[in-house]
Motif scaffolding. Structure first.
Motif, PDB file in Angstrom:
ATOM      1  N   LYS A   1       0.813  -1.073   0.132  1.00  0.00           N
ATOM      2  CA  LYS A   1       0.025  -0.002  -0.079  1.00  0.00           C
ATOM      3  C   LYS A   1       0.958   1.317  -0.014  1.00  0.00           C
ATOM      4  O   LYS A   1       1.665   1.507   1.092  1.00  0.00           O
ATOM      5  CB  LYS A   1      -0.910   0.121   1.084  1.00  0.00           C
ATOM      6  CG  LYS A   1      -1.735  -1.192   1.510  1.00  0.00           C
ATOM      7  CD  LYS A   1      -2.766  -1.600   0.212  1.00  0.00           C
ATOM      8  CE  LYS A   1      -3.515  -2.872   0.516  1.00  0.00           C
ATOM      9  NZ  LYS A   1      -4.449  -2.918  -0.592  1.00  0.00           N
ATOM     10  N   PRO A   2       0.682   2.271  -1.043  1.00  0.00           N
ATOM     11  CA  PRO A   2       1.611   3.355  -0.856  1.00  0.00           C
ATOM     12  C   PRO A   2       1.443   4.094   0.101  1.00  0.00           C
ATOM     13  O   PRO A   2       2.497   5.038   0.421  1.00  0.00           O
ATOM     14  CB  PRO A   2       0.709   4.112  -2.241  1.00  0.00           C
ATOM     15  CG  PRO A   2      -0.293   3.439  -2.516  1.00  0.00           C
ATOM     16  CD  PRO A   2      -0.320   2.155  -2.131  1.00  0.00           C
ATOM     17  N   ASP A   3       0.315   4.120   0.931  1.00  0.00           N
ATOM     18  CA  ASP A   3       0.160   5.249   2.079  1.00  0.00           C
ATOM     19  C   ASP A   3       0.379   4.178   3.338  1.00  0.00           C
ATOM     20  O   ASP A   3       0.003   4.799   4.330  1.00  0.00           O
ATOM     21  CB  ASP A   3      -1.192   5.897   2.057  1.00  0.00           C
ATOM     22  CG  ASP A   3      -2.219   4.894   2.061  1.00  0.00           C
ATOM     23  OD1 ASP A   3      -2.043   3.478   1.780  1.00  0.00           O
ATOM     24  OD2 ASP A   3      -3.566   4.890   2.452  1.00  0.00           O
ATOM     25  N   ALA A   4       0.948   3.149   3.407  1.00  0.00           N
ATOM     26  CA  ALA A   4       1.384   2.506   4.317  1.00  0.00           C
ATOM     27  C   ALA A   4       2.516   3.186   5.343  1.00  0.00           C
ATOM     28  O   ALA A   4       3.066   3.948   4.944  1.00  0.00           O
ATOM     29  CB  ALA A   4       1.548   0.971   4.230  1.00  0.00           C
ATOM     30  N   VAL A   5       2.364   2.867   6.660  1.00  0.00           N
ATOM     31  CA  VAL A   5       3.726   3.304   7.403  1.00  0.00           C
ATOM     32  C   VAL A   5       4.656   2.045   7.177  1.00  0.00           C
ATOM     33  O   VAL A   5       4.390   0.878   8.044  1.00  0.00           O
ATOM     34  CB  VAL A   5       2.951   3.402   9.009  1.00  0.00           C
ATOM     35  CG1 VAL A   5       4.077   3.875   9.871  1.00  0.00           C
ATOM     36  CG2 VAL A   5       1.803   4.343   9.098  1.00  0.00           C
ATOM     37  N   THR A   6       5.760   2.478   6.812  1.00  0.00           N
ATOM     38  CA  THR A   6       6.757   1.395   6.704  1.00  0.00           C
ATOM     39  C   THR A   6       7.877   1.546   7.593  1.00  0.00           C
ATOM     40  O   THR A   6       8.109   2.653   8.058  1.00  0.00           O
ATOM     41  CB  THR A   6       7.201   1.687   5.102  1.00  0.00           C
ATOM     42  OG1 THR A   6       7.772   2.907   4.957  1.00  0.00           O
ATOM     43  CG2 THR A   6       6.174   1.311   4.182  1.00  0.00           C
ATOM     44  N   SER A   7       8.731   0.283   7.654  1.00  0.00           N
ATOM     45  CA  SER A   7       9.853   0.323   8.559  1.00  0.00           C
ATOM     46  C   SER A   7      10.831  -0.486   7.866  1.00  0.00           C
ATOM     47  O   SER A   7      10.412  -1.633   7.244  1.00  0.00           O
ATOM     48  CB  SER A   7       9.337  -0.119   9.997  1.00  0.00           C
ATOM     49  OG  SER A   7      10.494  -0.469  10.623  1.00  0.00           O
ATOM     50  N   ALA A   8      12.189  -0.269   8.139  1.00  0.00           N
ATOM     51  CA  ALA A   8      12.976  -0.894   7.468  1.00  0.00           C
ATOM     52  C   ALA A   8      13.396  -2.220   8.340  1.00  0.00           C
ATOM     53  O   ALA A   8      13.208  -2.465   9.589  1.00  0.00           O
ATOM     54  CB  ALA A   8      14.498  -0.195   7.491  1.00  0.00           C
ATOM     55  N   ALA A   9      13.742  -3.383   7.514  1.00  0.00           N
ATOM     56  CA  ALA A   9      14.111  -4.478   8.213  1.00  0.00           C
ATOM     57  C   ALA A   9      15.209  -4.364   9.193  1.00  0.00           C
ATOM     58  O   ALA A   9      16.139  -3.837   8.805  1.00  0.00           O
ATOM     59  CB  ALA A   9      14.418  -5.724   7.095  1.00  0.00           C
ATOM     60  N   ASP A  10      14.989  -5.317  10.305  1.00  0.00           N
ATOM     61  CA  ASP A  10      15.969  -5.124  11.369  1.00  0.00           C
ATOM     62  C   ASP A  10      16.557  -6.623  11.598  1.00  0.00           C
ATOM     63  O   ASP A  10      15.707  -7.236  12.466  1.00  0.00           O
ATOM     64  CB  ASP A  10      15.765  -4.351  12.495  1.00  0.00           C
ATOM     65  CG  ASP A  10      16.709  -3.986  13.193  1.00  0.00           C
ATOM     66  OD1 ASP A  10      17.687  -4.632  13.470  1.00  0.00           O
ATOM     67  OD2 ASP A  10      16.498  -2.995  14.224  1.00  0.00           O
ATOM     68  N   SER A  11      17.660  -7.076  11.334  1.00  0.00           N
ATOM     69  CA  SER A  11      17.907  -8.440  11.679  1.00  0.00           C
ATOM     70  C   SER A  11      18.157  -8.664  13.134  1.00  0.00           C
ATOM     71  O   SER A  11      18.200  -9.959  13.793  1.00  0.00           O
ATOM     72  CB  SER A  11      19.262  -8.875  10.825  1.00  0.00           C
ATOM     73  OG  SER A  11      20.097  -8.170  11.332  1.00  0.00           O
ATOM     74  N   SER A  12      18.182  -7.835  13.924  1.00  0.00           N
ATOM     75  CA  SER A  12      18.282  -7.838  15.487  1.00  0.00           C
ATOM     76  C   SER A  12      17.086  -8.113  15.945  1.00  0.00           C
ATOM     77  O   SER A  12      17.061  -8.508  17.326  1.00  0.00           O
ATOM     78  CB  SER A  12      19.150  -6.626  16.062  1.00  0.00           C
ATOM     79  OG  SER A  12      18.068  -5.425  15.817  1.00  0.00           O
ATOM     80  N   LYS A  13      15.974  -7.926  15.292  1.00  0.00           N
ATOM     81  CA  LYS A  13      14.840  -8.261  15.968  1.00  0.00           C
ATOM     82  C   LYS A  13      14.214  -9.692  15.570  1.00  0.00           C
ATOM     83  O   LYS A  13      14.286 -10.103  14.390  1.00  0.00           O
ATOM     84  CB  LYS A  13      13.606  -7.170  15.626  1.00  0.00           C
ATOM     85  CG  LYS A  13      14.160  -5.659  15.918  1.00  0.00           C
ATOM     86  CD  LYS A  13      13.261  -4.695  15.368  1.00  0.00           C
ATOM     87  CE  LYS A  13      13.777  -3.167  15.772  1.00  0.00           C
ATOM     88  NZ  LYS A  13      13.105  -2.016  14.724  1.00  0.00           N
ATOM     89  N   PRO A  14      13.294 -10.021  16.630  1.00  0.00           N
ATOM     90  CA  PRO A  14      12.654 -11.447  16.120  1.00  0.00           C
ATOM     91  C   PRO A  14      11.992 -11.172  14.645  1.00  0.00           C
ATOM     92  O   PRO A  14      10.975 -10.374  14.572  1.00  0.00           O
ATOM     93  CB  PRO A  14      11.472 -11.719  17.170  1.00  0.00           C
ATOM     94  CG  PRO A  14      12.191 -10.790  18.500  1.00  0.00           C
ATOM     95  CD  PRO A  14      12.816  -9.716  17.739  1.00  0.00           C
ATOM     96  N   MET A  15      12.085 -11.949  13.660  1.00  0.00           N
ATOM     97  CA  MET A  15      11.517 -11.796  12.532  1.00  0.00           C
ATOM     98  C   MET A  15      10.136 -11.636  12.270  1.00  0.00           C
ATOM     99  O   MET A  15       9.573 -10.973  11.552  1.00  0.00           O
ATOM    100  CB  MET A  15      12.125 -12.890  11.439  1.00  0.00           C
ATOM    101  CG  MET A  15      13.608 -12.798  11.242  1.00  0.00           C
ATOM    102  SD  MET A  15      14.418 -13.965   9.884  1.00  0.00           S
ATOM    103  CE  MET A  15      13.317 -13.655   8.512  1.00  0.00           C
ATOM    104  N   ALA A  16       9.298 -12.548  13.050  1.00  0.00           N
ATOM    105  CA  ALA A  16       7.893 -12.464  13.005  1.00  0.00           C
ATOM    106  C   ALA A  16       7.427 -11.534  13.782  1.00  0.00           C
ATOM    107  O   ALA A  16       6.159 -11.112  13.563  1.00  0.00           O
ATOM    108  CB  ALA A  16       7.468 -13.732  13.939  1.00  0.00           C
ATOM    109  N   PHE A  17       8.127 -10.313  14.494  1.00  0.00           N
ATOM    110  CA  PHE A  17       7.664  -9.225  14.840  1.00  0.00           C
ATOM    111  C   PHE A  17       8.507  -7.909  14.392  1.00  0.00           C
ATOM    112  O   PHE A  17       8.300  -7.055  14.999  1.00  0.00           O
ATOM    113  CB  PHE A  17       7.789  -9.285  16.428  1.00  0.00           C
ATOM    114  CG  PHE A  17       6.894 -10.406  17.040  1.00  0.00           C
ATOM    115  CD1 PHE A  17       5.358 -10.452  17.365  1.00  0.00           C
ATOM    116  CD2 PHE A  17       7.499 -11.569  17.216  1.00  0.00           C
ATOM    117  CE1 PHE A  17       4.797 -11.284  17.682  1.00  0.00           C
ATOM    118  CE2 PHE A  17       6.773 -12.655  17.813  1.00  0.00           C
ATOM    119  CZ  PHE A  17       5.142 -12.512  18.267  1.00  0.00           C
ATOM    120  N   ASP A  18       9.373  -8.246  13.466  1.00  0.00           N
ATOM    121  CA  ASP A  18      10.096  -7.217  12.548  1.00  0.00           C
ATOM    122  C   ASP A  18       9.242  -6.620  11.796  1.00  0.00           C
ATOM    123  O   ASP A  18       8.777  -7.170  10.639  1.00  0.00           O
ATOM    124  CB  ASP A  18      11.320  -7.645  12.155  1.00  0.00           C
ATOM    125  CG  ASP A  18      12.120  -6.603  11.419  1.00  0.00           C
ATOM    126  OD1 ASP A  18      11.698  -5.390  11.597  1.00  0.00           O
ATOM    127  OD2 ASP A  18      13.065  -6.883  10.696  1.00  0.00           O
TER     128      ASP A  18
END
Length: 249
Positions: A28-45
């Motif tokens: 979605k172009p108007d979504a709130v986005t966040s960069a992937a972070d390998s330090s976080k649990p993947m299922a909750f990143d």
């Protein structure tokens, strides 16, 4: 945390091709986005959070960097100290919009799992004829969050109901002494995506409301006393600062 059995993960992966139909939050172009972070649990990143209104219905979506819903809490064996894992959409909506006492905190939609207790007494999530044994199954809540120093510096908690007080609660309030509703809206999981569609009695109050995305762990106080349910770990925030930059459209 513990993972779901491999057989359950295989069913999810085979049944739902991730990111295939363009309906995920990250598309979605108007979504709130966040960069992937390998330090976080993947299922909750969180990669993206989104909310879209269609009349009285609003669909809340969240795309993760892993398999959404694949991690569930390790049972504590009792209510005191019980862990809760959650996908959360904080909003700017007044809690009165869904039946709580107004102006009492941050109204948030949550999809949760907690093996040690069942707080959806009206619903039999696993269909076994017993509505009181379904806490592990992912289910939805409306909650009201407030800053609560008793949970730690700057921490949030689900707002407590003080003894002797009777604030307004939704019709499907499960009777716990906190601002929580168990409306029965079923979370759906599609590979990296978790989706919850909810209904509002007054949809005009919802249009243009702000939202964000949050993944977190909560814990029931060991004494099962105020504060009853604290946020003890925030895995990720879509906006990074809980500024609620998304708008329900």
């Amino acid at each position: 945390m513990k993972s779901l059995p491999l057989s359950a993960l295989a069913v999810v992966l085979v049944a739902t091709p991730a990111m295939a139909d363009g309906s995920h939050a990250i598309d979605k172009p108007d979504a709130v986005t966040s960069a992937a972070d390998s330090s976080k649990p993947m299922a909750f990143d969180i990669l993206a959070a989104h909310a879209h209104q269609d009349g009285r219905m609003v669909t809340f979506r969240m795309t993760t960097n892993g398999l959404a819903g694949s991690e569930i809490p390790t049972p504590a064996g009792a209510l005191g100290g019980a862990a809760v894992l959650s996908y959360v959409w904080p909003t700017s909506l007044d809690p009165a919009t869904v039946g709580f006492e107004g102006k009492t905190g941050i109204l948030a939609l949550a999809a949760t799992s907690h093996p040690d207790f069942d707080d959806t007494p009206l619903y039999d999530e696993d269909g076994d004829g017993d509505p009181a044994n379904d806490g592990t199954k992912w289910h939805s809540h409306w909650v009201v969050l407030t800053p609560t120093e008793a949970c730690g510096p700057g921490a949030l908690a689900v707002r407590d109901i003080p003894a002797g007080k009777t604030p307004r609660m939704p019709a499907t309030w499960p009777g716990l002494p906190i601002f929580i509703d168990s409306p029965g809206f079923t979370p759906l999981f599609d590979g990296p995506e978790v989706t919850v569609t909810v209904a509002f009695a007054e949809p005009d109050l919802v249009t243009g409301a702000a939202y964000d995305g949050l993944t977190a762990a909560l814990r029931v106080n060991a004494n099962v006393h105020a504060p009853l349910l604290c946020v003890v770990d925030i895995f990720d925030i879509a906006s990074n600062d809980l500024s609620l930059p998304g708008k329900i459209d």
